[in-house]
Motif scaffolding. Structure first.
Motif, short mmCIF file in Angstrom:
data_model
loop_
_atom_site.label_atom_id
_atom_site.label_comp_id
_atom_site.label_asym_id
_atom_site.label_seq_id
_atom_site.Cartn_x
_atom_site.Cartn_y
_atom_site.Cartn_z
N ASN A 125 0.86 -1.19 0.21
CA ASN A 125 -0.32 -0.02 0.11
C ASN A 125 1.17 1.44 -0.13
O ASN A 125 0.73 2.51 0.44
N HIS A 126 1.84 1.50 -0.46
CA HIS A 126 3.34 2.94 -0.81
C HIS A 126 3.94 2.66 -1.89
O HIS A 126 3.84 1.16 -2.28
N VAL A 127 3.87 3.66 -2.94
CA VAL A 127 4.90 4.08 -3.56
C VAL A 127 6.14 4.40 -3.37
O VAL A 127 6.58 4.63 -2.62
N VAL A 128 7.35 3.87 -4.55
CA VAL A 128 8.58 4.34 -4.20
C VAL A 128 8.17 5.03 -5.10
O VAL A 128 8.21 3.89 -6.06
N ASP A 129 9.42 6.29 -5.69
CA ASP A 129 9.39 7.20 -6.94
C ASP A 129 10.77 6.86 -6.30
O ASP A 129 11.45 7.22 -5.64
N ILE A 130 10.87 6.45 -7.96
CA ILE A 130 12.24 6.20 -8.78
C ILE A 130 12.39 7.91 -9.71
O ILE A 130 12.03 7.59 -10.64
N GLN A 131 13.43 8.22 -9.41
CA GLN A 131 13.82 9.86 -10.76
C GLN A 131 15.05 9.50 -11.06
O GLN A 131 15.45 9.23 -10.26
N LEU A 132 14.80 9.69 -12.08
CA LEU A 132 15.89 9.60 -13.16
C LEU A 132 16.21 10.87 -13.40
O LEU A 132 15.92 12.29 -12.39
N GLN A 133 17.64 11.58 -14.41
CA GLN A 133 18.44 11.93 -14.16
C GLN A 133 16.84 13.02 -14.93
O GLN A 133 16.86 12.76 -16.46
N PRO A 134 17.41 14.38 -14.40
CA PRO A 134 16.21 15.94 -14.98
C PRO A 134 17.10 15.32 -17.06
O PRO A 134 18.57 15.65 -17.44
N GLY A 135 15.68 15.23 -17.67
CA GLY A 135 16.06 15.70 -18.97
C GLY A 135 16.65 14.02 -20.04
O GLY A 135 16.60 14.23 -21.09
N GLU A 136 16.19 13.01 -18.66
CA GLU A 136 16.64 11.62 -19.31
C GLU A 136 15.50 11.14 -20.07
O GLU A 136 14.39 11.37 -18.61
N ARG A 137 15.34 9.94 -21.27
CA ARG A 137 13.59 9.83 -21.29
C ARG A 137 14.27 8.24 -21.77
O ARG A 137 14.89 7.51 -21.81
N LEU A 138 13.09 7.64 -21.61
CA LEU A 138 13.15 6.38 -21.57
C LEU A 138 13.00 5.87 -22.78
O LEU A 138 12.49 6.49 -24.01
N THR A 139 13.76 4.79 -23.28
CA THR A 139 13.97 4.00 -24.61
C THR A 139 12.81 3.20 -25.03
O THR A 139 12.40 2.75 -25.98
N GLY A 140 12.61 2.61 -24.26
CA GLY A 140 11.27 1.02 -23.37
C GLY A 140 10.18 0.69 -22.63
O GLY A 140 10.38 2.20 -22.00
N LYS A 141 9.74 -0.12 -23.04
CA LYS A 141 8.66 -0.04 -21.93
C LYS A 141 10.13 -1.00 -21.03
O LYS A 141 10.99 -1.00 -20.50
N ILE A 142 9.88 -0.51 -19.12
CA ILE A 142 10.18 -0.91 -18.30
C ILE A 142 9.97 -2.54 -17.91
O ILE A 142 8.62 -3.00 -18.23
N VAL A 143 11.31 -3.27 -17.49
CA VAL A 143 11.09 -4.46 -16.74
C VAL A 143 11.22 -5.26 -16.13
O VAL A 143 12.14 -4.54 -15.16
N ALA A 144 10.41 -5.63 -15.56
CA ALA A 144 10.36 -6.83 -14.86
C ALA A 144 9.85 -8.19 -14.35
O ALA A 144 9.17 -8.72 -15.11
N GLY A 145 10.35 -8.55 -13.50
CA GLY A 145 10.62 -10.35 -13.09
C GLY A 145 9.11 -10.88 -13.23
O GLY A 145 8.97 -11.72 -13.76
N ASP A 146 8.83 -10.19 -11.63
CA ASP A 146 7.65 -10.54 -11.65
C ASP A 146 5.84 -9.12 -11.78
O ASP A 146 6.00 -8.11 -11.01
N THR A 147 5.79 -9.71 -13.04
CA THR A 147 4.40 -8.94 -13.53
C THR A 147 3.07 -8.74 -13.05
O THR A 147 2.36 -7.47 -13.41
N PHE A 148 3.16 -9.73 -12.16
CA PHE A 148 1.62 -9.91 -11.38
C PHE A 148 1.31 -9.30 -10.42
O PHE A 148 0.10 -8.75 -10.22
#
Length: 345
Positions: A125-148
């Motif tokens: 019931n809590h969210v972890v905020d992961i902040q990337l470098q300013p100006g940095e862009r994702l190049t694709g989807k985030i890959v997770a080992g457990d998506t369920f």
């Protein structure tokens, strides 16, 4: 005749034949056979007296000890580590944890290292905020080992080159773990996340010390180049500058000056930017019929001479030269200034 017959027989036959076979003798020794079986020989022990003195040993020089050669024992062969043990050891060494990270308010700041693994603690019931470098862009989807059992989302804040991408991670239950791979146009992040009941990291970010140092060094070099390119002449008034110089070149060299001017006390020669890819010429000042080497300094694209001259030459080798001729000066002892509306010829 008859009495003569016995005498005749004795003459013709030997006496041994007439006497008959010889008598048998019992004392004759039988003949030795050709091969006699060898008898075993036993070594005879030489008696030695018990009180016989031992033979004297050779005396060795003092300070020298002779060591007996001992056969080297082969070290016991250790069993090699398994592939699993090697991988687990390497992974453990590459993990960065909050205990070794910096923190600003609620933000845990890891030091970015390529291919490192960053520990993330989440809670139900809590969210972890992961902040990337300013100006940095994702190049694709985030890959997770457990998506369920893990939810992943992204949001952005800011605008232009200051846009910051936030990756939000939320577990659906406690006591679970998985890994994430985030790939951007600048970096790649490998996360290992664990879900707890009452403990989590609210915000995660990174510091890029190597990149910041390189950027700072580039800015310093750029600023130094800008300062070097500026003409270091304090109190120069544009109205006092004299641009009446002629530049005569035998042919088109990459180091032919763009212009020459003076401020009444110093002469400035602006060289072509193409000179950086060729050999720089040497400046001479003509004194009558002689050419004298003059002291000058280089700042950026400028040759600066701390004096005025009527004619000079830039030379590269013996044949390549460019003449710089100063025309009517901007001032004279008679005060011959150009009349309003007229220019120097």
């Amino acid at each position: 005749m008859k009495p003569m017959l016995p005498l005749l027989l004795l003459c013709l036959f030997p006496a041994s034949l007439l006497a008959g076979p010889p008598p048998v003798r019992n004392d004759v020794v039988p003949a030795i056979p050709a091969t006699v079986p060898a008898q075993p020989s036993f070594p005879q022990a030489t008696p030695q007296p018990q009180d016989q003195a031992k033979a004297p040993q050779p005396v060795q020089p003092k300070g020298i000890r002779l060591k007996k050669q001992q056969t080297k024992k082969k070290p016991a062969r250790k069993e090699g580590l398994s592939d699993r043990q090697i991988v687990e050891h390497r992974v453990k060494q590459s993990v960065q944890r909050p205990v070794n990270a910096m923190s600003v308010e609620s933000k845990t700041i890891y030091s970015y290292v390529p291919d490192a693994i960053y520990m993330i603690y989440a809670a139900l019931n809590h969210v972890v905020d992961i902040q990337l470098q300013p100006g940095e862009r994702l190049t694709g989807k985030i890959v997770a080992g457990d998506t369920f059992r893990w939810e992943v989302g992204t949001v952005e804040d800011g605008s232009g080159s200051n846009v910051t991408t936030h990756v939000l991670i939320k577990p659906k239950q406690s006591g679970i773990e998985t890994n994430f791979l985030i790939v951007t146009d600048r970096h790649s992040y490998r996360l290992y996340a664990q879900s707890n009941d009452d403990f989590f990291i609210p915000t995660v970010g990174w510091s890029y010390s190597d990149e910041e140092m390189n950027t700072k060094s580039a800015q310093i070099r750029k600023e130094q180049q800008r300062l070097d390119g500026m003409v270091a002449a304090p109190a120069i008034i544009a109205a006092n500058l004299n641009f009446k110089y002629k530049i005569k070149a035998d042919r088109k060299y990459p180091w032919v000056p763009l212009r020459a001017f003076d401020d009444g006390s110093k002469t400035y020669i602006q060289m072509s930017p193409e000179m950086k890819s060729s050999e720089a010429p040497v400046l001479f000042i003509k004194d009558g019929k002689k050419l004298n080497l003059v002291n000058y300094r280089i700042k950026g694209d400028y040759f600066i001479v701390d004096r005025l001259f009527e004619e000079g030459e830039l030379r590269s080798g013996k044949k390549d030269k460019v003449r710089i001729i100063r025309q009517t000066p901007w001032f004279s002892s008679g005060g011959n200034y150009p009349e309003p509306g007229k220019t120097w010829r």
